[in-house]
Design a protein around this motif. Structure first.
Motif, mmCIF file in Angstrom:
data_model
loop_
_atom_site.group_PDB
_atom_site.id
_atom_site.type_symbol
_atom_site.label_atom_id
_atom_site.label_comp_id
_atom_site.label_asym_id
_atom_site.label_seq_id
_atom_site.Cartn_x
_atom_site.Cartn_y
_atom_site.Cartn_z
ATOM 1 N N ASN A 186 0.825 -1.209 0.000
ATOM 2 C CA ASN A 186 0.000 0.000 0.000
ATOM 3 C C ASN A 186 0.863 1.264 0.000
ATOM 4 N N LYS A 203 2.192 1.721 -3.537
ATOM 5 C CA LYS A 203 1.119 2.198 -4.405
ATOM 6 C C LYS A 203 0.788 3.657 -4.122
ATOM 7 N N ALA A 204 0.788 4.024 -2.840
ATOM 8 C CA ALA A 204 0.509 5.419 -2.482
ATOM 9 C C ALA A 204 1.590 6.344 -3.030
ATOM 10 N N GLU A 207 3.352 5.802 -5.739
ATOM 11 C CA GLU A 207 3.121 5.885 -7.182
ATOM 12 C C GLU A 207 1.991 6.855 -7.497
ATOM 13 N N ILE A 208 0.909 6.771 -6.745
ATOM 14 C CA ILE A 208 -0.223 7.677 -6.957
ATOM 15 C C ILE A 208 0.189 9.109 -6.670
ATOM 16 N N GLU A 209 0.952 9.289 -5.602
ATOM 17 C CA GLU A 209 1.399 10.637 -5.256
ATOM 18 C C GLU A 209 2.295 11.224 -6.337
ATOM 19 N N SER A 210 3.171 10.399 -6.913
ATOM 20 C CA SER A 210 4.027 10.912 -7.987
ATOM 21 C C SER A 210 3.198 11.258 -9.222
ATOM 22 N N ALA A 211 2.155 10.486 -9.493
ATOM 23 C CA ALA A 211 1.270 10.817 -10.619
ATOM 24 C C ALA A 211 0.483 12.090 -10.338
ATOM 25 N N ILE A 212 0.074 12.280 -9.102
ATOM 26 C CA ILE A 212 -0.682 13.481 -8.736
ATOM 27 C C ILE A 212 0.203 14.716 -8.826
ATOM 28 N N GLN A 217 0.177 16.047 -12.104
ATOM 29 C CA GLN A 217 -1.103 16.612 -12.515
ATOM 30 C C GLN A 217 -1.422 17.948 -11.842
#
Length: 181
Positions: A51, A54-55, A57-62, A65
């Motif tokens: 987790n 994954k968090a 990875e999501i944070e780097s994508a955010i 953006q």
């Protein structure tokens, strides 16, 4: 000595053997509980690590953006009707004037269409154009690219009834739901 043989067997052999068996059973039970606890904690740690990765990875994508979010916030903050008029004027400068004419523009402050079914603020825009099919396609593409908060609700295309001869000019009536902050 025969008198004490039973007491010696009981207190010297049986009770210590039972105590040792009880200690061994207690030790095995504690060991199995500790192994179960270890396996449970290792599984929880693996889940936590998965987790966490994954968090990240999501944070780097955010993070990538965030400029887009700022742009969207700015788009949603401006008044839709004036922004549409501004963009339509800019678009009209790039298109042939004989093939693109805005004939009517109405803004409804009442909620309707898609906006009536949501809690998000919206307004209704009704725009009427006269132009050729290809030019209007380009104009709609440009307008909806510049203002992605517009959602097409209705598009009506009719032949131009004012001209007696067949003309490439068509009447376009477009209804948009403009999403706002």
């Amino acid at each position: 000595m025969n008198l004490y043989r039973q007491s010696i067997a009981l207190f010297g052999i049986v009770l210590p053997a039972l105590a040792c068996a009880l200690l061994v059973a207690l030790g095995l039970t504690l060991k199995s509980r500790m192994l179960d606890s270890l396996n449970n904690k290792q599984a929880l740690f693996k889940t936590y690590e998965t987790n966490r990765v994954k968090a990240l990875e999501i944070e780097s994508a955010i993070i990538l953006q965030r400029p887009h979010i700022a742009h969207w916030t700015a788009l949603l903050a401006e008044e839709s009707s004036s922004a549409v008029n501004t963009h339509l004027r800019a678009i009209a400068e790039t298109l042939p004037s004989k093939e693109f004419q805005k004939t009517a523009f109405e803004r409804s402050t009442s909620r309707g269409g898609f906006g009536s079914a949501t809690a998000q603020n919206s307004s209704q825009l009704r725009i009427v154009f006269r132009g050729t099919f290809r030019t209007m396609q380009r104009a709609f593409l440009e307008l909806e690219s510049r203002m992605p908060q517009l959602q097409l609700q209705e598009l009506r295309i009719d032949p131009n009834p004012n001209q007696q001869t067949p003309s490439p000019l068509l009447n376009f009536q477009v209804n948009y739901t403009a999403w706002e902050n």
